[in-house]
Scaffold this motif. Sequence first.
Motif, mmCIF file in Angstrom:
data_model
loop_
_atom_site.group_PDB
_atom_site.id
_atom_site.type_symbol
_atom_site.label_atom_id
_atom_site.label_comp_id
_atom_site.label_asym_id
_atom_site.label_seq_id
_atom_site.Cartn_x
_atom_site.Cartn_y
_atom_site.Cartn_z
ATOM 1 N N PHE A 1 -2.199 -1.085 -3.287
ATOM 2 C CA PHE A 1 -2.336 -1.558 -1.907
ATOM 3 C C PHE A 1 -2.470 -3.080 -1.831
ATOM 4 C CE2 PHE A 1 -3.762 2.873 -1.607
ATOM 5 C CZ PHE A 1 -3.006 3.299 -0.526
ATOM 6 N N MET A 2 -3.269 -3.653 -2.712
ATOM 7 C CA MET A 2 -3.534 -5.085 -2.612
ATOM 8 C C MET A 2 -2.297 -5.917 -2.943
ATOM 9 S SD MET A 2 -6.451 -4.937 -1.400
ATOM 10 C CE MET A 2 -6.667 -6.702 -1.226
ATOM 11 N N ASP A 3 -1.412 -5.399 -3.801
ATOM 12 C CA ASP A 3 -0.155 -6.110 -4.064
ATOM 13 C C ASP A 3 0.673 -6.216 -2.794
ATOM 14 O OD1 ASP A 3 -0.830 -6.465 -6.685
ATOM 15 O OD2 ASP A 3 0.478 -4.892 -7.482
ATOM 16 N N GLU A 4 0.688 -5.147 -2.002
ATOM 17 C CA GLU A 4 1.438 -5.182 -0.747
ATOM 18 C C GLU A 4 0.749 -6.085 0.277
ATOM 19 O OE1 GLU A 4 4.274 -4.062 -0.716
ATOM 20 O OE2 GLU A 4 4.249 -2.719 -2.449
ATOM 21 N N VAL A 5 -0.581 -6.061 0.284
ATOM 22 C CA VAL A 5 -1.318 -6.927 1.211
ATOM 23 C C VAL A 5 -1.040 -8.395 0.905
ATOM 24 C CG1 VAL A 5 -3.629 -7.682 1.893
ATOM 25 C CG2 VAL A 5 -3.130 -5.241 1.693
ATOM 26 N N SER A 6 -1.045 -8.746 -0.377
ATOM 27 C CA SER A 6 -0.804 -10.141 -0.759
ATOM 28 C C SER A 6 0.620 -10.575 -0.450
ATOM 29 C CB SER A 6 -1.090 -10.335 -2.254
ATOM 30 O OG SER A 6 -0.238 -9.514 -3.040
ATOM 31 N N GLY B 1 4.837 13.922 -2.305
ATOM 32 C CA GLY B 1 5.625 15.019 -2.840
ATOM 33 C C GLY B 1 5.515 15.163 -4.341
ATOM 34 N N PRO B 2 5.889 16.337 -4.859
ATOM 35 C CA PRO B 2 5.754 16.623 -6.292
ATOM 36 C C PRO B 2 6.898 16.095 -7.147
ATOM 37 C CG PRO B 2 6.550 18.567 -5.147
ATOM 38 C CD PRO B 2 6.323 17.524 -4.090
ATOM 39 N N PHE B 3 7.950 15.537 -6.539
ATOM 40 C CA PHE B 3 9.142 15.158 -7.301
ATOM 41 C C PHE B 3 9.186 13.674 -7.639
ATOM 42 C CE2 PHE B 3 10.148 18.420 -4.078
ATOM 43 C CZ PHE B 3 10.195 19.512 -4.928
ATOM 44 N N SER B 4 8.349 12.895 -6.990
ATOM 45 C CA SER B 4 8.320 11.456 -7.236
ATOM 46 C C SER B 4 7.382 11.140 -8.390
ATOM 47 C CB SER B 4 7.868 10.727 -5.970
ATOM 48 O OG SER B 4 7.552 9.389 -6.244
ATOM 49 N N GLU B 5 7.746 10.137 -9.183
ATOM 50 C CA GLU B 5 6.915 9.724 -10.313
ATOM 51 C C GLU B 5 6.126 8.459 -10.028
ATOM 52 O OE1 GLU B 5 8.901 9.682 -14.156
ATOM 53 O OE2 GLU B 5 10.587 10.758 -13.258
ATOM 54 N N THR B 6 6.470 7.755 -8.978
ATOM 55 C CA THR B 6 5.875 6.448 -8.735
ATOM 56 C C THR B 6 4.875 6.494 -7.593
ATOM 57 O OG1 THR B 6 6.374 4.162 -8.111
ATOM 58 C CG2 THR B 6 7.798 5.854 -7.211
ATOM 59 N N SER B 7 3.874 5.637 -7.680
ATOM 60 C CA SER B 7 2.898 5.503 -6.597
ATOM 61 C C SER B 7 3.159 4.256 -5.765
ATOM 62 C CB SER B 7 1.473 5.447 -7.166
ATOM 63 O OG SER B 7 1.322 4.345 -8.044
ATOM 64 N N SER B 8 4.208 3.503 -6.086
ATOM 65 C CA SER B 8 4.510 2.276 -5.344
ATOM 66 C C SER B 8 5.080 2.611 -3.971
ATOM 67 C CB SER B 8 5.489 1.404 -6.131
ATOM 68 O OG SER B 8 6.719 2.078 -6.330
ATOM 69 N N LEU B 9 4.999 1.644 -3.061
ATOM 70 C CA LEU B 9 5.403 1.848 -1.676
ATOM 71 C C LEU B 9 6.757 1.199 -1.416
ATOM 72 C CD1 LEU B 9 2.029 1.016 0.133
ATOM 73 C CD2 LEU B 9 2.702 3.110 -1.049
ATOM 74 N N SER B 10 7.576 1.871 -0.634
ATOM 75 C CA SER B 10 8.830 1.289 -0.177
ATOM 76 C C SER B 10 8.631 0.690 1.206
ATOM 77 C CB SER B 10 9.932 2.352 -0.143
ATOM 78 O OG SER B 10 9.703 3.259 0.931
ATOM 79 N N PHE B 11 9.689 0.102 1.762
ATOM 80 C CA PHE B 11 9.585 -0.469 3.105
ATOM 81 C C PHE B 11 9.246 0.601 4.137
ATOM 82 C CE2 PHE B 11 13.874 1.195 3.346
ATOM 83 C CZ PHE B 11 14.027 1.541 4.679
ATOM 84 N N VAL B 12 9.561 1.863 3.840
ATOM 85 C CA VAL B 12 9.295 2.953 4.782
ATOM 86 C C VAL B 12 7.808 3.063 5.059
ATOM 87 C CG1 VAL B 12 9.472 5.439 5.167
ATOM 88 C CG2 VAL B 12 11.351 4.210 4.047
ATOM 89 N N GLN B 13 6.993 3.102 4.004
ATOM 90 C CA GLN B 13 5.544 3.215 4.186
ATOM 91 C C GLN B 13 4.945 1.918 4.728
ATOM 92 O OE1 GLN B 13 6.823 4.295 0.842
ATOM 93 N NE2 GLN B 13 7.194 6.198 1.964
ATOM 94 N N LYS B 14 5.442 0.775 4.261
ATOM 95 C CA LYS B 14 4.872 -0.505 4.697
ATOM 96 C C LYS B 14 5.132 -0.750 6.183
ATOM 97 C CE LYS B 14 6.955 -2.866 1.440
ATOM 98 N NZ LYS B 14 7.375 -4.043 0.628
ATOM 99 N N ASP B 15 6.341 -0.473 6.638
ATOM 100 C CA ASP B 15 6.647 -0.648 8.061
ATOM 101 C C ASP B 15 5.887 0.356 8.916
ATOM 102 O OD1 ASP B 15 8.298 -2.754 7.556
ATOM 103 O OD2 ASP B 15 10.178 -1.665 7.831
ATOM 104 N N ALA B 16 5.823 1.604 8.446
ATOM 105 C CA ALA B 16 5.148 2.647 9.226
ATOM 106 C C ALA B 16 3.668 2.328 9.407
ATOM 107 C CB ALA B 16 5.318 4.004 8.547
ATOM 108 N N ALA B 17 3.028 1.767 8.382
ATOM 109 C CA ALA B 17 1.596 1.470 8.468
ATOM 110 C C ALA B 17 1.304 0.511 9.614
ATOM 111 C CB ALA B 17 1.111 0.883 7.140
#
Length: 692
Positions: free
Chosen positions: A326-331, A515-531
């Motif tokens: 989260f903090m990487d995206e905040v920065s 979801g169970p198929f993703s391996e990463t916990s990083s965020l794409s623009f989809v989650q960042k814009d939606a927030a």
Amino acid sequence: MSISSTSITTTTVLLLILLFLNPHTAKTLPILGLDSFLTSQSHLDPKATNDSFLSLSSSLKKSLFSSTPTIPSLQISIPLHIKLVGSFPSNSHTLLSSLISNTLFSDNFNIIGFNPHHLSIKHSLHLDISHSSPSLSSLLFDTIKSQIDQTPSTLLRSTLHSVLYSVVDRIVKEDFDKEKGVNGVYVYLLNLNSQERGYAYKYGTGDSSLSFTKCLGSVWTGKDRYIWIDLAAGPVDYGPALSGDGVLPRGDFHPLAALHGRPKSQKTLLADLASLVWSAYQVLLVPSLRIPVTYENLLVVQFIRVHGAENKDMSGLDWKSVERTFMDEVSNGGLLLGDQSFKFRTYDASFEECSVCSYAISRSVNSYTSRFLFENYTLIVSEYLDSKRLHQILSDAQDEIKKAANVLDEEFGRVIPVYVFDLDLNKLMLLDRYHQSVAFKDMVIAVRTKSTQTVSDYSCNGRHVITQTRELVKPLVGSILQSMWGVAPTHLLWSPRHNSTLVDYTWSIGQTPFGPFSETSSLSFVQKDAARRNVLLTSLNYTITRVLDVFEVIAAHGGYQYLLRKGQHAEFVQRWNLLKYKLEKAVSAMSHYDFEMALYFIRSSDHDEYAIHSLVYLSITRVGSLSFTTIVGADALPGVVGGIEEGTNPVDMGFNGQLEGRTSNEGEQNMSEASEFETLEASPSPLEQFLE
């Protein structure tokens, strides 16, 4: 009130509502000098602390008064640029544009966990389709071919060769960077020439094995606003293994597999692609809100780990990794708005110190039976934790848990406690049978035991997905996104046509923490814009609700011309036109993904909304025929019942982009990814009560 006057008043209110929600209402004509004035104010007072109306020149006030008060049309335009890469006929862009235009892309924003499920703000697609240069498709084809030639065949992946997504993503991102000056989201549809061997993309390091599942896919969502879809990759399949909705099947029945299977005509192929674009638009560009979220200056996540006395194994539970995500995206300027700050607190407690925690676990244990075929059918009894019961006990015992874990009280802000129960059990124990972590509107609950793996009820590429049950970083990131910002998982969508939540795992692979198929916990623009968008949409919707309440009061008194005195009438018209102008500017800023400017206009509009409420209240007090709070309600105008003091800051009166008392706290809101959802029951609005 007579029957005829009641009928007229009701009709007036209904007409006002229809005008407010009608997307075809004429836009406000630009007022010369007002744009530059508000832009200047946004630089001088970025937090909109002061009332901009008081600084207006007499000429601008005159222009505002000369405009007839009308209802604003709040519709966010979503710019989408589609780039056709590879073997597409020259007229494909025209036909694809026609097919997409015939699809209904204008609709209300929706909320999954709230009733009513739709917001008053609409969205509409602004489409642009173009062909890419042949050099881009050639470069992509050669790069993929080189990767396939270097990849040896494996027993587990004999049909599809795995290609690391980053080799294609690097090329696509370079092309996207050339377009960064253009506003909107880019979707790259890759229709490359066929390779000698089938392939799909892997999203992590290492290869799949009997103990570790590596799901292959054909899509990627970037950190910047672009998506690429390789139509030649696959076909891949992932989704529920035994039963359930949202499966992406192998074969040519899904749009992602449009190039596989039987040959198709150009129009049929483009129809499949139009369906794929529609799905991406609904799920990724205008996703449903999980819950409504209001603006708070301080956001706090409290990690509270409850464990056995000797359990000090923190592997798979890296608080710093969750915080860093989260903090990487905040920065980098993502997730937060305005002067918001985001903090993490870490606490620890043993079951010996927290007796109510032991009680909560023991009271929440349930069991179920499963039938397995070994030499014959055998019934096996398994246990799980009921997340709703656990949530209820934790909610009732928050003070005791805080005392046991030495949790510091936060004086203000939005606080989400994250309870992780680290159990000293050798057997598997999940929440609601399937989940490692479950999000609620006021907390996150996660659990793990000493058991390290389990075979899940999901499959990808023909094999069951193996869940690493002690790894909690990705599940916690997804749950925090839901509880703190109302970000919906990428496989959930509220459908007003079905009046239910739809499940589709098409986009739950690649860069997504859900979801169970993703391996990463990083965020794409989809989650960042939606927030950030979710906070602004909630504030806008509350503003509309309060304005409709004022219209109701005005209509009940025969209209503002009758209710207001001459001087008040002039200020009312000026204030209303300025409020409407600011709301439309906020929507325009959101269309350009300028969330900071949208926040400024929403904050600034609070002053005008408060002033309008004040004018109406004082006029009704003068008329004395009807109590203002009888219709509007004390919660719609906090602190005004006893009279309005001159110079009172609207933020102090509750006009801070939020509607106090509108969101019910009754009932539990389980935001589990795959369970059937409850909805927050909203009490009838004053408008609904009046119409009844």
